[in-house]
Scaffold this motif. Sequence first.
Motif, mmCIF file in Angstrom:
data_model
loop_
_atom_site.group_PDB
_atom_site.id
_atom_site.type_symbol
_atom_site.label_atom_id
_atom_site.label_comp_id
_atom_site.label_asym_id
_atom_site.label_seq_id
_atom_site.Cartn_x
_atom_site.Cartn_y
_atom_site.Cartn_z
ATOM 1 N N UNK A 14 0.887 -2.499 -9.780
ATOM 2 C CA UNK A 14 1.939 -1.589 -9.322
ATOM 3 C C UNK A 14 1.859 -1.360 -7.818
ATOM 4 N N UNK A 15 0.643 -1.114 -7.332
ATOM 5 C CA UNK A 15 0.537 -0.850 -5.895
ATOM 6 C C UNK A 15 0.865 -2.114 -5.089
ATOM 7 N N UNK A 16 0.374 -3.259 -5.566
ATOM 8 C CA UNK A 16 0.706 -4.518 -4.891
ATOM 9 C C UNK A 16 2.223 -4.733 -4.898
ATOM 10 N N UNK A 17 2.825 -4.432 -6.058
ATOM 11 C CA UNK A 17 4.277 -4.587 -6.196
ATOM 12 C C UNK A 17 5.048 -3.700 -5.237
ATOM 13 N N UNK A 18 4.567 -2.467 -5.052
ATOM 14 C CA UNK A 18 5.275 -1.563 -4.138
ATOM 15 C C UNK A 18 5.127 -2.017 -2.685
ATOM 16 N N UNK A 19 3.914 -2.488 -2.331
ATOM 17 C CA UNK A 19 3.710 -2.984 -0.962
ATOM 18 C C UNK A 19 4.639 -4.160 -0.688
ATOM 19 N N UNK A 20 4.648 -5.120 -1.620
ATOM 20 C CA UNK A 20 5.531 -6.278 -1.426
ATOM 21 C C UNK A 20 6.984 -5.873 -1.576
ATOM 22 N N UNK A 21 7.228 -4.787 -2.297
ATOM 23 C CA UNK A 21 8.587 -4.269 -2.407
ATOM 24 C C UNK A 21 9.104 -3.815 -1.049
ATOM 25 N N UNK A 22 8.236 -3.160 -0.261
ATOM 26 C CA UNK A 22 8.623 -2.744 1.091
ATOM 27 C C UNK A 22 8.921 -3.971 1.938
ATOM 28 N N UNK A 23 8.054 -4.978 1.789
ATOM 29 C CA UNK A 23 8.288 -6.239 2.503
ATOM 30 C C UNK A 23 9.647 -6.835 2.086
ATOM 31 N N UNK A 24 9.899 -6.795 0.768
ATOM 32 C CA UNK A 24 11.135 -7.388 0.244
ATOM 33 C C UNK A 24 12.364 -6.621 0.724
ATOM 34 N N UNK A 31 -4.343 7.677 -6.348
ATOM 35 C CA UNK A 31 -3.952 8.191 -5.039
ATOM 36 C C UNK A 31 -3.139 7.133 -4.275
ATOM 37 N N UNK A 32 -3.636 5.901 -4.317
ATOM 38 C CA UNK A 32 -2.943 4.809 -3.644
ATOM 39 C C UNK A 32 -1.514 4.674 -4.142
ATOM 40 N N UNK A 33 -1.367 4.687 -5.458
ATOM 41 C CA UNK A 33 -0.023 4.529 -6.019
ATOM 42 C C UNK A 33 0.891 5.682 -5.642
ATOM 43 N N UNK A 34 0.351 6.890 -5.616
ATOM 44 C CA UNK A 34 1.174 8.048 -5.259
ATOM 45 C C UNK A 34 1.617 7.967 -3.801
ATOM 46 N N UNK A 35 0.661 7.610 -2.918
ATOM 47 C CA UNK A 35 0.999 7.489 -1.498
ATOM 48 C C UNK A 35 2.053 6.404 -1.293
ATOM 49 N N UNK A 36 1.860 5.270 -1.987
ATOM 50 C CA UNK A 36 2.828 4.176 -1.850
ATOM 51 C C UNK A 36 4.203 4.590 -2.355
ATOM 52 N N UNK A 44 9.663 -6.310 -6.766
ATOM 53 C CA UNK A 44 8.318 -6.600 -6.275
ATOM 54 C C UNK A 44 7.273 -6.354 -7.356
ATOM 55 N N UNK A 45 7.439 -5.253 -8.071
ATOM 56 C CA UNK A 45 6.474 -4.925 -9.125
ATOM 57 C C UNK A 45 6.551 -5.953 -10.256
ATOM 58 N N UNK A 46 7.785 -6.313 -10.625
ATOM 59 C CA UNK A 46 7.958 -7.298 -11.694
ATOM 60 C C UNK A 46 7.331 -8.634 -11.286
ATOM 61 N N UNK A 47 7.543 -9.005 -10.029
ATOM 62 C CA UNK A 47 6.963 -10.264 -9.554
ATOM 63 C C UNK A 47 5.452 -10.293 -9.797
ATOM 64 N N UNK A 48 4.751 -9.227 -9.401
ATOM 65 C CA UNK A 48 3.292 -9.229 -9.527
ATOM 66 C C UNK A 48 2.848 -9.053 -10.969
ATOM 67 N N UNK A 49 3.683 -8.413 -11.753
ATOM 68 C CA UNK A 49 3.396 -8.293 -13.180
ATOM 69 C C UNK A 49 3.427 -9.679 -13.827
#
Lengths: 304, 264
Positions: free
Chosen positions: A14-24, A135-140, A250-255
């Motif tokens: 999820x956190x990876x997906x959100x980070x790449x989501x911002x990129x996307x 915490x990471x997921x909430x901040x993201x 982004x989240x689906x991609x990493x899932x």
Amino acid sequence: MNFANWLSSLPGVTSLGMIWGIMAIGVFLTYKILDIADLTVDGSICTGAAVCTVLVLAGVNIWLAMLAAILAGMLCGLITGLAHTLLGIPAILAGILTQLMLWSINLVILGKANVALLGKQDKLLISNLTENILKTNLILLALVLAVIALLYWFFGTELGASLRATGNNLSMSRAQGINTGFTKVLGLMLSNGLVALAGALLAQNNGAADINMGRGAIVIGLAAVIVGEAVVSRISGNFFIKLLGVILGGIIYWLVFQTVIFFGIDSDLLKLLSALVVMIFLGVPYVKKKYFPAARRKGGNRNA
Amino acid sequence: MLELKNITKVFNPGTVNEKLALRDFSLTLNDGDFVTVIGGNGAGKSTMLNIVAGVYPTDGGSILIDGVDMTRLSEHKRAACIGRVFQDPMMGTASDMWVEENLALADRRGKHRGLKWAITKKDREKYRSILAELGLGLETRLTTKMGLLSGGQRQAITLLMASMQKPKLLLLDEHTAALDPKTASTVLEITDRIISEHHLTTLMVTHNMRDAITHGNRLIMLNAGQIILDISGEEKKHLTVESLLNAFSKASGAEFANDRALLG
């Protein structure tokens, strides 16, 4: 990898997906709104990571380091934008040229190919350590919502509207007095600023910046944009929902990525797979239109 | 008002495809002139409009509007005082944006575009009422995507957009050519109404000789990048398609070559 492992990987996904989501979302700005395929991002994501990492290692506050990363990314977009608008280089080529320059520049910033954020764990905003994952997921999530809200506002303004018009119809935009060179450069800067922010977050999440981390980033970004659009376009055409869809993409991609690994597919093949998936998704609408036009007539004749 | 002085435009210079589109071209429009422009294929009609609008630079000569030299000004800067409608209905509006968003873009022509909301409540009321004046029922479709409207509706809205900021000069480039005859005459009616209401100085290129005769107060005919006929006032009122064709062959020593004009 067993099922329990897969399950326990989900918060990290999820956190990876959100980070790449911002990129996307950065890719969305250029590819969907400006109608430019900008390949600068493969370089600028690493620039963001490199600037953030080096500054944090030098003792700079993480928020300042991230701000610097965003500004560095915007500078990357400026280079591509000026090469395109002032020098008349096709946008895609301008992006490739900047990307190549950035390879060298990123190495100069980092000093070597891989720089770890050793001993700075407590100074970072996010990390992929298990005890920090909530915490990471909430901040993201907060960051993602802030980015979307900011863009939602911006594209509702006069300036934002002129940017959308530029991507939609160049002749019309100029006829209505819009400086399309300026709006294109601005769009590329915004886009690469977001991409660099994602890079800065990725470096924190991975605990390191790597010169190769941007390779194929555009493909992941496009995949997230396309998947996100497929998911939310039936629900609503609202801009806010569209951007949220990109994050979801982004989240689906990493899932999917994680699941493919779970099924034991060689991770070396993943770039091949993601590029193929993007190729299929980009190709299907064209093939449909060209070879099965009847299916699209339902929408009514535009020239009526 | 508009002064074109000795304009020259050459396409593909130095190649086998070299084409002299405008040759030492001069034209002066008076305030409030509504000039119709006709001419054969490749006579330079569209080139002239595009040169005025700044789509491409001139290879010589100068362009003045109200005495101000525009020759070196970029297209988007000239747009502050020029309204345009194109031949292709798709070209004048942003198809993925709403009707009201398109109008708002035109409403800011020549003004600073900052971080204020693109559309305010007051704007919306204004757009609703000017759309209602068109009489096409578009006032209920402010949040319809432009791309869903018909060609005629789009051209009518493009006309509104071109005239909203009271341009010093209105350029119409065969703006009814892509429409069916009935829609074309509706759009022409709207054109006449908007031009007379705002007293706009206008250049209207058309392929239809009858339209060129019945509209406007002055008619110019182009051939090979030059004006070969310039008729205004009483004389224009008595023109017929036949007399125009005769005048053309007399002035150019050739048959009038514009398939669409003869069919139209």
